[in-house]
Design an enzyme around this catalytic site. Structure first.
Site, short mmCIF file in Angstrom:
data_model
loop_
_atom_site.label_atom_id
_atom_site.label_comp_id
_atom_site.label_asym_id
_atom_site.label_seq_id
_atom_site.Cartn_x
_atom_site.Cartn_y
_atom_site.Cartn_z
N CYS A 72 0.81 -1.22 0.00
CA CYS A 72 0.00 0.00 0.00
C CYS A 72 0.84 1.27 0.00
CB CYS A 72 -0.96 0.00 1.19
SG CYS A 72 -0.18 -0.30 2.78
N HIS A 81 -3.26 6.30 4.71
CA HIS A 81 -1.84 6.43 5.06
C HIS A 81 -1.31 7.77 4.56
CE1 HIS A 81 -2.00 2.45 6.41
NE2 HIS A 81 -1.32 1.82 5.48
#
Length: 294
Positions: free
Chosen positions: A90, A198
């Protein structure tokens, strides 16, 4: 197995994945069940021609498995000897989407990145644990710690993966493979008490100096990117407000005061969307677009 879902007006029953299942007629199979499951069932899924797009770390660094971010290296998906395509980590996905815009201006020699990774990167149960930890702290109760190495509420944890398979090394190796580059990546990955999305603080060193203005223009035009860079009005990407969004958001763009050829910026992206599921779907959409399946 046995649960039923309605999709596009049709009731679909969940089946238990078993060896020798008949995947005939399946063009694309999305897998997200961990590296062990992928490795065990890969041949079962692909033997009749299905393209396996895998969200685990099982085959990311295998030479005969393409590692694809469609905004960066879509053509790699066309060369898949084992009919397997790997979805990157990710944090790597989000970063290379932004790096691509800069690489188009001048070759990137080095990257330093600090990641600020949300609880959801460890799963839905980890999000529930963070909620519960905050409640327990505020109620002056003992704090439950299960999904993380330590209490995450009111804390930061400078560890994401086990240290023998560092998240930092994934970013180094995967970035080089995706970008077909000798780029050097130095990463520090930190778990933070945010729920979703994130964030990454990125320093790049390019072969020639790039001004913040030039970088802003490149980011504004970059595929999969949204420029959000108006610090005078307190406008910059933040995970709280970008959960559930598809793009990678870029802000805080400025010169690196310690490096003449350096540039630094801040990105935020939903790691469940672009950092995982969305990227896999975009790979499939690309294969369909160029008629490279079936």
């Amino acid at each position: 197995a046995g649960r039923k879902y309605t999709f596009r007006g049709k009731e679909i029953e969940v089946k238990l994945l078993q060896h020798n299942d008949d995947f005939k007629g399946v063009d694309i199979a999305f897998t997200s069940a961990g590296a062990g499951t992928t490795k065990e069932y890969c041949e079962t899924i692909t033997k009749h021609g299905a393209v396996l797009i895998d969200n685990s770390s099982a085959y990311r660094m295998d030479e005969d498995v393409p590692l694809v971010v469609p905004e960066v290296n879509p053509e790699d998906a066309l060369n898949r000897p084992r009919n397997v395509i790997a979805n990157p980590n990710c944090t790597t996905i989000q970063m290379v989407v932004a790096l691509k815009a800069i690489e188009n201006l001048s070759h990137i020699k080095r990257v330093h990145v600090a990641t600020y990774q949300a609880a959801s990167g460890a799963g839905a149960a980890a999000m529930d644990e963070l909620y519960e930890q905050y409640r327990q702290v505020l109620a002056n109760e003992p704090v439950t710690v299960d999904k993380f190495a330590y209490q995450l509420a009111f804390n930061l944890i400078p560890q994401i993966d086990v240290f023998t398979d560092k998240e930092e090394m994934k970013m180094f190796n995967e970035t080089r493979k995706i970008m077909h580059s000798d780029i050097q990546v130095s990463a520090m990955c930190v778990r933070v008490p945010a729920l979703r999305s994130h964030s990454e603080s990125i320093w790049v060193e390019t072969e020639r100096p790039i001004s913040p203005e030039e970088a802003r223009e490149a980011f504004a035009k970059g595929e999969g990117l949204v420029l959000m860079d108006n610090p005078e009005k307190k406008e910059y990407p933040m995970p709280l407000f970008l959960a559930g969004k598809d793009p990678v958001y870029v802000g805080r763009i400025r010169k690196d005061l310690a490096n003449e050829n350096g540039l630094t910026f801040w990105i935020v992206g939903d790691q469940i969307k672009k950092g995982a599921a969305l990227n896999a779907v975009q790979i499939a959409e690309y294969l369909i677009k160029v008629k490279n399946i079936g």
